[in-house]
Enzyme design. Structure first.
Site, PDB file in Angstrom:
ATOM      1  N   GLY A 111      46.857  43.780  38.775  1.00  0.00           N
ATOM      2  CA  GLY A 111      45.979  44.954  38.830  1.00  0.00           C
ATOM      3  C   GLY A 111      46.203  45.839  40.046  1.00  0.00           C
ATOM      4  O   GLY A 111      45.379  46.707  40.334  1.00  0.00           O
ATOM      5  N   SER A 149      50.991  43.672  36.911  1.00  0.00           N
ATOM      6  CA  SER A 149      51.378  45.086  36.926  1.00  0.00           C
ATOM      7  C   SER A 149      52.596  45.408  36.064  1.00  0.00           C
ATOM      8  O   SER A 149      53.403  46.269  36.424  1.00  0.00           O
ATOM      9  CB  SER A 149      51.588  45.571  38.369  1.00  0.00           C
ATOM     10  N   GLU A 177      52.283  34.621  37.568  1.00  0.00           N
ATOM     11  CA  GLU A 177      51.544  35.837  37.904  1.00  0.00           C
ATOM     12  C   GLU A 177      51.186  35.816  39.397  1.00  0.00           C
ATOM     13  O   GLU A 177      50.174  35.206  39.781  1.00  0.00           O
ATOM     14  CB  GLU A 177      50.244  35.914  37.097  1.00  0.00           C
ATOM     15  N   ASN A 225      46.205  40.541  27.862  1.00  0.00           N
ATOM     16  CA  ASN A 225      44.971  39.888  28.299  1.00  0.00           C
ATOM     17  C   ASN A 225      43.934  40.984  28.533  1.00  0.00           C
ATOM     18  O   ASN A 225      44.014  41.718  29.519  1.00  0.00           O
ATOM     19  CB  ASN A 225      45.265  39.110  29.595  1.00  0.00           C
ATOM     20  N   GLU A 251      42.120  34.838  38.158  1.00  0.00           N
ATOM     21  CA  GLU A 251      40.705  35.247  38.267  1.00  0.00           C
ATOM     22  C   GLU A 251      39.796  34.047  37.995  1.00  0.00           C
ATOM     23  O   GLU A 251      38.755  33.886  38.643  1.00  0.00           O
ATOM     24  CB  GLU A 251      40.424  36.413  37.296  1.00  0.00           C
ATOM     25  N   HIS A 293      44.050  31.351  34.678  1.00  0.00           N
ATOM     26  CA  HIS A 293      44.338  32.693  35.217  1.00  0.00           C
ATOM     27  C   HIS A 293      43.802  32.761  36.648  1.00  0.00           C
ATOM     28  O   HIS A 293      42.791  32.135  36.971  1.00  0.00           O
ATOM     29  CB  HIS A 293      43.670  33.750  34.333  1.00  0.00           C
ATOM     30  N   LYS A 337      40.863  40.682  29.245  1.00  0.00           N
ATOM     31  CA  LYS A 337      39.810  40.326  30.222  1.00  0.00           C
ATOM     32  C   LYS A 337      38.438  40.705  29.645  1.00  0.00           C
ATOM     33  O   LYS A 337      38.245  40.602  28.438  1.00  0.00           O
ATOM     34  CB  LYS A 337      40.104  40.990  31.577  1.00  0.00           C
TER      35      LYS A 337
HETATM   36  P1  PGA Z   1      47.751  43.490  35.200  1.00  0.00           P
HETATM   37  O1  PGA Z   1      47.058  42.063  34.901  1.00  0.00           O
HETATM   38  O2  PGA Z   1      48.830  43.679  34.181  1.00  0.00           O
HETATM   39  O3  PGA Z   1      46.635  44.475  35.051  1.00  0.00           O
HETATM   40  O4  PGA Z   1      48.287  43.410  36.580  1.00  0.00           O
HETATM   41  C1  PGA Z   1      47.836  40.950  34.524  1.00  0.00           C
HETATM   42  C2  PGA Z   1      46.949  39.751  34.290  1.00  0.00           C
HETATM   43  O5  PGA Z   1      45.903  39.642  34.937  1.00  0.00           O
HETATM   44  O6  PGA Z   1      47.277  38.898  33.457  1.00  0.00           O
END
Ligand code: PGA
Length: 247
Positions: free
Chosen positions: A170, A210, A164, A8, A96, A94, A10
């Site tokens: 992140g 992560s 997730e 992803n 976010e 997601h 983003k």
């Molecule tokens: P990350 O993000 O691997 O940077 O933790 C995962 C995601 O947001 O799908």
């Protein structure tokens, strides 16, 4: 069940990134048919990225879609529009999107349904916050999100779930391997109650939050983890290829 390694991106990347599918394949040639690779770039390069993946055996997905087919929704893309680019997947709900753009369970369900109608495979994201985990409510929260975010017509092939935990995205933090196994088992249980074992057993459940080359081997070895949704480590093809190599 095949393993899905999904990046992803983003809101990262520009047209110079059209080189990345070829870079990835140089690092990880397409000889292992048990792994599907998926890149989810920003919407402006969906179609070009589909072309760049021609012959590379890499699928392309979007990061969101609207639930309506068309209309006065400035700035939005319908699932049909995304499908027209040649993309095959779309990430929906997601954390976010849920936190910043107001995607609630009902809207996620409507978007998922729209994606399925457009023959896109939705990757529906669920996951608890840090406070919810600390209060011992992770299973309950994920169960409620699943119930509200998934429409009735799953057939096993037209749905992917991504667990997730919000606090792991992140941050470099991950749940313990036992905690990931527990939640994935719980998700499989919820899907089985809802859709029956025949359908539920075919639904891929990914882990995200992560994931990096160093922890991928342990996470991807879990029985009910059918792949990973990767943010930061999916921006560089070297680390994405290293994760795929752990499958
Ligand atoms: P990350 O993000 O691997 O940077 O933790 C995962 C995601 O947001 O799908």
């Amino acid at each position: 069940m095949k393993t899905l390694i999904a990046a992803n991106w983003k809101m990262h990347g520009n047209l110079s990134w059209l080189q990345k599918p070829a870079d990835f394949r140089r690092l990880f040639p397409a000889k292992n048919t048990n792994i599907d690779i998926l890149l989810c770039p920003p919407a402006h390069m969906l179609q070009a990225m589909v072309r760049a993946c021609d012959g590379q055996d890499i699928a392309i997905g979007a990061q969101n879609c609207h639930d309506q087919i068309k209309g006065a929704f400035t700035g939005e893309l319908s699932a049909d529009m995304i499908a027209e680019t040649g993309a095959k997947y779309v990430i929906i709900g997601h954390s976010e999107r849920r936190a910043i753009f107001g995607d609630n369970d009902a809207w996620v369900a409507a978007k998922t349904s729209a994606a399925q109608k457009a023959c896109l495979k939705p990757i529906v994201c669920v996951g608890e916050s840090r406070e919810e985990r600390e209060a011992g409510k992770a299973e309950e929260v994920v169960g409620t999100q699943l119930a509200g975010s998934i429409p009735a017509n799953a057939d096993g092939e037209n749905l992917v779930i991504a667990y997730e935990p919000v606090w792991a995205i992140g941050t470099g933090l991950t749940p313990t391997i036992e905690d990931i196994a527990t939640i994935h088992d719980h998700i499989r249980g919820c899907l089985t109650i809802r859709f029956g074992n025949k359908i539920a057993s075919k639904i891929q459940i990914l882990y995200g939050g992560s994931v990096k080359p160093e922890n991928a081997i342990e996470i991807l070895a879990l029985k009910d983890v059918a792949g990973a949704l990767i943010g930061g480590a999916g921006l560089e093809m070297q680390s994405l290829a290293a994760i795929a190599s752990e499958v």
